[in-house]
Design a protein around this motif. Structure first.
Motif, PDB file in Angstrom:
ATOM      1  N   ILE A 149      38.492 -29.611   4.683  1.00 57.10           N
ATOM      2  CA  ILE A 149      38.041 -29.061   3.181  1.00 57.10           C
ATOM      3  C   ILE A 149      36.547 -29.298   2.835  1.00 57.10           C
ATOM      4  O   ILE A 149      35.745 -28.449   2.452  1.00 57.10           O
ATOM      5  N   HIS A 150      36.302 -30.699   3.157  1.00 54.43           N
ATOM      6  CA  HIS A 150      34.922 -31.177   2.688  1.00 54.43           C
ATOM      7  C   HIS A 150      33.926 -30.850   3.692  1.00 54.43           C
ATOM      8  O   HIS A 150      32.816 -30.690   3.386  1.00 54.43           O
ATOM      9  N   ILE A 151      34.295 -30.921   4.896  1.00 58.91           N
ATOM     10  CA  ILE A 151      33.230 -30.879   6.010  1.00 58.91           C
ATOM     11  C   ILE A 151      32.847 -29.509   6.111  1.00 58.91           C
ATOM     12  O   ILE A 151      31.654 -29.360   6.498  1.00 58.91           O
ATOM     13  N   TYR A 197      30.482 -29.941  -6.431  1.00 54.18           N
ATOM     14  CA  TYR A 197      31.070 -28.525  -5.803  1.00 54.18           C
ATOM     15  C   TYR A 197      32.131 -29.270  -5.144  1.00 54.18           C
ATOM     16  O   TYR A 197      33.132 -28.423  -4.701  1.00 54.18           O
ATOM     17  N   HIS A 198      32.174 -30.573  -4.490  1.00 55.95           N
ATOM     18  CA  HIS A 198      32.994 -31.160  -3.462  1.00 55.95           C
ATOM     19  C   HIS A 198      34.414 -31.536  -4.521  1.00 55.95           C
ATOM     20  O   HIS A 198      35.416 -31.063  -4.298  1.00 55.95           O
ATOM     21  N   VAL A 199      34.016 -31.802  -5.550  1.00 58.33           N
ATOM     22  CA  VAL A 199      35.343 -32.090  -6.691  1.00 58.33           C
ATOM     23  C   VAL A 199      35.881 -30.747  -6.910  1.00 58.33           C
ATOM     24  O   VAL A 199      37.147 -30.566  -6.926  1.00 58.33           O
ATOM     25  N   GLN A 241      24.731 -33.866  12.827  1.00 62.16           N
ATOM     26  CA  GLN A 241      24.643 -34.963  12.076  1.00 62.16           C
ATOM     27  C   GLN A 241      26.213 -35.206  11.258  1.00 62.16           C
ATOM     28  O   GLN A 241      26.343 -36.569  10.772  1.00 62.16           O
ATOM     29  N   LYS A 242      26.759 -34.376  11.045  1.00 61.40           N
ATOM     30  CA  LYS A 242      27.971 -34.467  10.298  1.00 61.40           C
ATOM     31  C   LYS A 242      29.284 -34.473  11.165  1.00 61.40           C
ATOM     32  O   LYS A 242      30.368 -34.214  10.863  1.00 61.40           O
ATOM     33  N   ILE A 243      29.106 -34.309  12.457  1.00 62.09           N
ATOM     34  CA  ILE A 243      30.097 -34.179  13.223  1.00 62.09           C
ATOM     35  C   ILE A 243      30.215 -35.455  14.405  1.00 62.09           C
ATOM     36  O   ILE A 243      31.135 -35.743  14.775  1.00 62.09           O
ATOM     37  N   ILE A 248      36.274 -38.978   0.902  1.00 59.88           N
ATOM     38  CA  ILE A 248      35.586 -39.018   2.197  1.00 59.88           C
ATOM     39  C   ILE A 248      34.141 -39.471   1.978  1.00 59.88           C
ATOM     40  O   ILE A 248      33.538 -40.403   2.981  1.00 59.88           O
ATOM     41  N   ASP A 249      33.386 -39.093   0.965  1.00 57.43           N
ATOM     42  CA  ASP A 249      32.031 -39.633   0.716  1.00 57.43           C
ATOM     43  C   ASP A 249      31.676 -40.994   0.434  1.00 57.43           C
ATOM     44  O   ASP A 249      30.743 -41.288   0.472  1.00 57.43           O
ATOM     45  N   ILE A 250      32.865 -41.736   0.472  1.00 54.28           N
ATOM     46  CA  ILE A 250      32.557 -43.258   0.271  1.00 54.28           C
ATOM     47  C   ILE A 250      31.799 -43.696   1.607  1.00 54.28           C
ATOM     48  O   ILE A 250      31.230 -44.779   1.391  1.00 54.28           O
ATOM     49  N   ASP A 251      31.776 -42.812   2.303  1.00 56.69           N
ATOM     50  CA  ASP A 251      31.028 -43.479   3.765  1.00 56.69           C
ATOM     51  C   ASP A 251      29.812 -43.466   3.414  1.00 56.69           C
ATOM     52  O   ASP A 251      28.928 -44.097   4.068  1.00 56.69           O
ATOM     53  N   HIS A 252      29.184 -42.595   2.448  1.00 50.62           N
ATOM     54  CA  HIS A 252      27.804 -42.700   2.228  1.00 50.62           C
ATOM     55  C   HIS A 252      27.464 -43.935   1.610  1.00 50.62           C
ATOM     56  O   HIS A 252      26.576 -44.406   1.706  1.00 50.62           O
ATOM     57  N   TYR A 253      28.204 -44.496   0.688  1.00 48.71           N
ATOM     58  CA  TYR A 253      28.102 -45.862   0.094  1.00 48.71           C
ATOM     59  C   TYR A 253      27.918 -46.931   1.259  1.00 48.71           C
ATOM     60  O   TYR A 253      27.167 -47.662   1.480  1.00 48.71           O
ATOM     61  N   PHE A 274      33.251 -41.197   8.181  1.00 54.19           N
ATOM     62  CA  PHE A 274      34.329 -40.485   8.038  1.00 54.19           C
ATOM     63  C   PHE A 274      33.884 -39.111   8.446  1.00 54.19           C
ATOM     64  O   PHE A 274      34.667 -38.243   8.525  1.00 54.19           O
ATOM     65  N   HIS A 275      32.609 -38.897   8.431  1.00 60.53           N
ATOM     66  CA  HIS A 275      32.026 -37.497   9.202  1.00 60.53           C
ATOM     67  C   HIS A 275      31.773 -37.395  10.466  1.00 60.53           C
ATOM     68  O   HIS A 275      30.391 -37.140  10.879  1.00 60.53           O
ATOM     69  N   ASN A 276      32.735 -37.730  11.197  1.00 62.78           N
ATOM     70  CA  ASN A 276      32.837 -37.345  12.661  1.00 62.78           C
ATOM     71  C   ASN A 276      33.978 -37.162  13.578  1.00 62.78           C
ATOM     72  O   ASN A 276      34.959 -37.499  12.884  1.00 62.78           O
ATOM     73  N   PRO A 284      32.103 -26.844   4.143  1.00 60.43           N
ATOM     74  CA  PRO A 284      30.976 -26.571   3.182  1.00 60.43           C
ATOM     75  C   PRO A 284      29.562 -27.715   3.543  1.00 60.43           C
ATOM     76  O   PRO A 284      28.491 -27.106   3.451  1.00 60.43           O
ATOM     77  N   ASP A 285      29.871 -28.775   3.946  1.00 61.68           N
ATOM     78  CA  ASP A 285      28.826 -29.507   4.289  1.00 61.68           C
ATOM     79  C   ASP A 285      28.102 -29.013   5.462  1.00 61.68           C
ATOM     80  O   ASP A 285      27.044 -28.925   5.442  1.00 61.68           O
ATOM     81  N   LEU A 286      28.514 -28.360   6.461  1.00 57.26           N
ATOM     82  CA  LEU A 286      28.285 -27.885   7.396  1.00 57.26           C
ATOM     83  C   LEU A 286      27.642 -26.536   7.315  1.00 57.26           C
ATOM     84  O   LEU A 286      26.139 -26.573   7.632  1.00 57.26           O
TER      85      LEU A 286
HETATM   86 ZN   LIG Z   1      30.093 -34.974   2.811  1.00 58.52          ZN
END
Ligand SMILES: [Zn+2]
Length: 153
Positions: free
Chosen positions: A115-117, A5-7, A133-135, A38-43, A87-89, A119-121
């Protein structure tokens, strides 16, 4: 939000901005890439947390554990650590905003992150999780003290 959905939003929103607001193509591409990458930070977090740099292990951990985490009752979920995502902060976003005055690429990157954040929230709110947690990195680091490691799941 799920990656697919992010894509999708990462294509539709910059596409809309490009066609209806006539933003430069470079801006649209940057926004699109930033909203997904942005989600590369998950890795980065997974690699640091598990001391395992193999990206395939990170992906397979996410595929395996995401449904488990989602199904977990929120009380049980609270026993585990949260991901620390660079990147999520808000600190990262403030830096991008400041750099945006030097070069517009940073500003477009920030738009992609927004645009990513959003929907995450919304998803966090839906599953009764704190949006902090995402801010806020400070919130996550403080909250993670004395919790079970989510990467051991
Ligand atoms: Zn995210």
């Amino acid at each position: 939000m799920e990656f697919k959905y992010h894509v999708l939003t990462g294509i539709l929103v910059p596409g809309f901005l490009y066609f209806y607001f006539d933003i430069p193509i470079l801006a649209a591409v940057t926004i699109s890439l930033a909203s997904v990458l942005i989600d590369i930070d998950h890795y980065f977090w997974y690699a640091a947390e598990s001391k395992d740099l193999n990206p395939f292990n990170a992906i397979s951990w996410y595929i395996r554990s995401s449904p488990k985490i989602k199904k977990m009752p929120s009380k049980k979920r609270k026993e585990y650590t949260k991901g620390v995502f660079i990147f999520h902060n808000w600190i990262c976003w403030s830096i991008l905003l400041a750099l945006g005055f030097l070069n517009q690429i940073f500003f477009y990157t920030l738009v992609g992150f927004v645009i990513h954040i959003i929907p995450d929230l919304v998803v966090l709110k839906k599953i009764d999780e704190s949006i902090l947690q995402k801010i806020s990195l400070g919130y996550v680091l403080k909250r993670n003290k004395n919790k079970k490691r989510i990467t051991d799941l």
